[in-house]
Scaffold this motif. Structure first.
Motif, PDB file in Angstrom:
ATOM      1  N   TRP A  15       6.966  13.595  -1.692  1.00 40.10           N
ATOM      2  CA  TRP A  15       8.256  12.953  -1.920  1.00 40.10           C
ATOM      3  C   TRP A  15       8.109  11.716  -2.807  1.00 40.10           C
ATOM      4  O   TRP A  15       8.852  11.548  -3.776  1.00 40.10           O
ATOM      5  CB  TRP A  15       8.910  12.581  -0.584  1.00 40.10           C
ATOM      6  N   TYR A  16       7.146  10.852  -2.484  1.00 39.34           N
ATOM      7  CA  TYR A  16       6.961   9.637  -3.286  1.00 39.34           C
ATOM      8  C   TYR A  16       6.483   9.973  -4.700  1.00 39.34           C
ATOM      9  O   TYR A  16       6.816   9.264  -5.651  1.00 39.34           O
ATOM     10  CB  TYR A  16       6.019   8.653  -2.583  1.00 39.34           C
ATOM     11  N   GLY A  17       5.726  11.048  -4.837  1.00 38.80           N
ATOM     12  CA  GLY A  17       5.318  11.493  -6.167  1.00 38.80           C
ATOM     13  C   GLY A  17       6.498  11.988  -6.975  1.00 38.80           C
ATOM     14  O   GLY A  17       6.688  11.596  -8.131  1.00 38.80           O
ATOM     15  N   LYS A  18       7.318  12.836  -6.355  1.00 39.62           N
ATOM     16  CA  LYS A  18       8.452  13.433  -7.069  1.00 39.62           C
ATOM     17  C   LYS A  18       9.589  12.436  -7.289  1.00 39.62           C
ATOM     18  O   LYS A  18      10.148  12.357  -8.387  1.00 39.62           O
ATOM     19  CB  LYS A  18       8.976  14.639  -6.279  1.00 39.62           C
ATOM     20  N   MET A  19       9.937  11.671  -6.274  1.00 35.75           N
ATOM     21  CA  MET A  19      11.115  10.813  -6.365  1.00 35.75           C
ATOM     22  C   MET A  19      10.843   9.478  -7.052  1.00 35.75           C
ATOM     23  O   MET A  19      11.698   8.958  -7.761  1.00 35.75           O
ATOM     24  CB  MET A  19      11.696  10.535  -4.967  1.00 35.75           C
ATOM     25  N   LEU A  20       9.648   8.906  -6.824  1.00 31.19           N
ATOM     26  CA  LEU A  20       9.373   7.566  -7.360  1.00 31.19           C
ATOM     27  C   LEU A  20       8.172   7.537  -8.300  1.00 31.19           C
ATOM     28  O   LEU A  20       7.724   6.455  -8.693  1.00 31.19           O
ATOM     29  CB  LEU A  20       9.181   6.577  -6.210  1.00 31.19           C
ATOM     30  N   ASN A  21       7.642   8.720  -8.627  1.00 28.18           N
ATOM     31  CA  ASN A  21       6.536   8.826  -9.581  1.00 28.18           C
ATOM     32  C   ASN A  21       5.299   8.026  -9.155  1.00 28.18           C
ATOM     33  O   ASN A  21       4.608   7.459  -9.993  1.00 28.18           O
ATOM     34  CB  ASN A  21       7.006   8.415 -10.986  1.00 28.18           C
ATOM     35  N   MET A  22       5.026   7.968  -7.859  1.00 32.38           N
ATOM     36  CA  MET A  22       3.844   7.268  -7.353  1.00 32.38           C
ATOM     37  C   MET A  22       2.678   8.247  -7.260  1.00 32.38           C
ATOM     38  O   MET A  22       2.840   9.363  -6.770  1.00 32.38           O
ATOM     39  CB  MET A  22       4.105   6.665  -5.970  1.00 32.38           C
ATOM     40  N   ASP A  23       1.530   7.798  -7.709  1.00 31.08           N
ATOM     41  CA  ASP A  23       0.322   8.615  -7.627  1.00 31.08           C
ATOM     42  C   ASP A  23      -0.330   8.469  -6.259  1.00 31.08           C
ATOM     43  O   ASP A  23      -0.382   7.379  -5.692  1.00 31.08           O
ATOM     44  CB  ASP A  23      -0.680   8.206  -8.711  1.00 31.08           C
ATOM     45  N   PHE A  24      -0.842   9.574  -5.752  1.00 37.64           N
ATOM     46  CA  PHE A  24      -1.606   9.627  -4.506  1.00 37.64           C
ATOM     47  C   PHE A  24      -3.025   9.192  -4.850  1.00 37.64           C
ATOM     48  O   PHE A  24      -3.706   9.838  -5.639  1.00 37.64           O
ATOM     49  CB  PHE A  24      -1.560  11.062  -3.985  1.00 37.64           C
ATOM     50  N   ILE A  25      -3.480   8.061  -4.289  1.00 43.86           N
ATOM     51  CA  ILE A  25      -4.771   7.518  -4.718  1.00 43.86           C
ATOM     52  C   ILE A  25      -5.890   7.613  -3.689  1.00 43.86           C
ATOM     53  O   ILE A  25      -7.053   7.559  -4.068  1.00 43.86           O
ATOM     54  CB  ILE A  25      -4.638   6.057  -5.205  1.00 43.86           C
ATOM     55  N   LEU A  26      -5.565   7.781  -2.404  1.00 48.25           N
ATOM     56  CA  LEU A  26      -6.630   7.791  -1.405  1.00 48.25           C
ATOM     57  C   LEU A  26      -6.111   8.343  -0.089  1.00 48.25           C
ATOM     58  O   LEU A  26      -4.960   8.124   0.271  1.00 48.25           O
ATOM     59  CB  LEU A  26      -7.125   6.348  -1.183  1.00 48.25           C
ATOM     60  N   ALA A  27      -6.977   9.050   0.621  1.00 51.33           N
ATOM     61  CA  ALA A  27      -6.672   9.499   1.982  1.00 51.33           C
ATOM     62  C   ALA A  27      -7.875   9.202   2.862  1.00 51.33           C
ATOM     63  O   ALA A  27      -9.021   9.393   2.456  1.00 51.33           O
ATOM     64  CB  ALA A  27      -6.372  10.993   1.998  1.00 51.33           C
ATOM     65  N   ILE A  28      -7.594   8.721   4.051  1.00 51.95           N
ATOM     66  CA  ILE A  28      -8.633   8.498   5.062  1.00 51.95           C
ATOM     67  C   ILE A  28      -8.145   9.187   6.327  1.00 51.95           C
ATOM     68  O   ILE A  28      -6.999   8.992   6.734  1.00 51.95           O
ATOM     69  CB  ILE A  28      -8.852   6.992   5.330  1.00 51.95           C
ATOM     70  N   HIS A  59      -2.929  -6.495  -0.253  1.00 51.41           N
ATOM     71  CA  HIS A  59      -3.860  -5.395  -0.488  1.00 51.41           C
ATOM     72  C   HIS A  59      -3.130  -4.060  -0.375  1.00 51.41           C
ATOM     73  O   HIS A  59      -3.212  -3.206  -1.241  1.00 51.41           O
ATOM     74  CB  HIS A  59      -5.013  -5.462   0.511  1.00 51.41           C
ATOM     75  N   HIS A  60      -2.422  -3.883   0.748  1.00 51.51           N
ATOM     76  CA  HIS A  60      -1.528  -2.739   0.933  1.00 51.51           C
ATOM     77  C   HIS A  60      -0.582  -3.041   2.079  1.00 51.51           C
ATOM     78  O   HIS A  60      -0.828  -3.941   2.876  1.00 51.51           O
ATOM     79  CB  HIS A  60      -2.307  -1.431   1.176  1.00 51.51           C
ATOM     80  N   GLY A  63       2.344   0.706  -8.401  1.00 44.05           N
ATOM     81  CA  GLY A  63       2.394   0.015  -9.687  1.00 44.05           C
ATOM     82  C   GLY A  63       1.816  -1.393  -9.646  1.00 44.05           C
ATOM     83  O   GLY A  63       1.899  -2.081  -8.633  1.00 44.05           O
ATOM     84  N   ASP A  64       1.201  -1.780 -10.750  1.00 47.91           N
ATOM     85  CA  ASP A  64       0.699  -3.143 -10.952  1.00 47.91           C
ATOM     86  C   ASP A  64      -0.261  -3.606  -9.853  1.00 47.91           C
ATOM     87  O   ASP A  64      -0.230  -4.757  -9.436  1.00 47.91           O
ATOM     88  CB  ASP A  64       1.876  -4.109 -11.086  1.00 47.91           C
ATOM     89  N   GLY A  65      -1.075  -2.688  -9.347  1.00 52.78           N
ATOM     90  CA  GLY A  65      -2.047  -3.041  -8.313  1.00 52.78           C
ATOM     91  C   GLY A  65      -1.493  -3.059  -6.901  1.00 52.78           C
ATOM     92  O   GLY A  65      -2.197  -3.403  -5.959  1.00 52.78           O
ATOM     93  N   ASN A  66      -0.231  -2.699  -6.736  1.00 52.21           N
ATOM     94  CA  ASN A  66       0.384  -2.662  -5.415  1.00 52.21           C
ATOM     95  C   ASN A  66       0.153  -1.296  -4.780  1.00 52.21           C
ATOM     96  O   ASN A  66       0.266  -0.275  -5.446  1.00 52.21           O
ATOM     97  CB  ASN A  66       1.887  -2.929  -5.520  1.00 52.21           C
ATOM     98  N   VAL A  67      -0.153  -1.306  -3.495  1.00 54.07           N
ATOM     99  CA  VAL A  67      -0.454  -0.072  -2.785  1.00 54.07           C
ATOM    100  C   VAL A  67       0.451   0.052  -1.564  1.00 54.07           C
ATOM    101  O   VAL A  67       0.580  -0.878  -0.758  1.00 54.07           O
ATOM    102  CB  VAL A  67      -1.942  -0.026  -2.358  1.00 54.07           C
ATOM    103  N   LEU A  68       1.100   1.202  -1.454  1.00 55.30           N
ATOM    104  CA  LEU A  68       1.921   1.546  -0.302  1.00 55.30           C
ATOM    105  C   LEU A  68       1.145   2.588   0.501  1.00 55.30           C
ATOM    106  O   LEU A  68       0.695   3.586  -0.054  1.00 55.30           O
ATOM    107  CB  LEU A  68       3.267   2.113  -0.761  1.00 55.30           C
TER     108      LEU A  68
END
Length: 181
Positions: A22-35, A7-8, A57-62
């Motif tokens: 950093w993850y957005g700029k370096m690895l092109n990951m989108d910020f999808i949620l904050a709690i 799941h994550h 990517g591909d449904g994987n969440v970090l």
């Protein structure tokens, strides 16, 4: 019963905003949620936190937690720094090399490309000190994985008995070791 997928995966970070950027700029990951809450839902412990979720990517969440009331994060001193890492798959070697160039152009120290025969990898650290690996499949991956599959149980059994590296797959890093000698 069978697990469907991860799941994550969650890690601690030093700074939530820096991590997202950093993850957005370096690895092109989108910020999808904050709690963010003042109490931990599972334990009801009073402890403010920010919990971030990034699209890997591909449904994987970090995911990451920033914990401002806790002592500064550290590493397990008994575990070598190369052991604990997050590995992400990229499409091919060309993509891997583009990431390497992009990271280095942005001041990130990159180790590799390391040839693991089945796949090829680069390694670097995020701002919180987590080791990151980007890996691409080798063009011969399918045949090489079949070769590895044929010996996996024998290797595990030998390791379990001896605690010494079995030699069934020492061909994996033969090219890399030859370079080092």
């Amino acid at each position: 019963m069978k697990i469907e997928k991860i799941h994550h995966v969650a890690y601690r970070c030093k700074d939530a905003k820096e991590t997202v950027e950093w993850y957005g700029k370096m690895l092109n990951m989108d910020f999808i949620l904050a709690i963010a809450e003042d109490r931990v839902p599972s334990t009801h412990e009073p402890d403010p936190y920010m919990h971030l979720f990034l699209d890997a990517g591909d449904g994987n969440v970090l995911a990451f937690f920033e914990l401002p009331t806790k002592p500064e994060m550290g590493r397990d001193p008994n575990t070598p720094i190369w052991v604990q890492h997050i590995a992400f798959k990229v499409k091919d070697r060309d993509t891997l090399l583009k990431f390497k160039d992009h990271l280095e152009a942005n001041g990130v120290n990159v180790l590799g490309v390391t040839d693991h025969s089945i796949f090829h990898s680069i390694y670097f650290f995020d701002p919180s000190g987590h080791r990151i690996e980007l890996a691409c499949p080798d063009p011969e991956e399918e045949a090489l994985l079949k070769r590895m599959d044929a010996v996996k149980w024998d290797m595990l059994e030998e390791w379990s008995r001896t605690k010494r590296a079995p030699k069934h797959a020492d061909w994996l890093h033969a090219k890399e070791l030859g370079k080092a000698l």
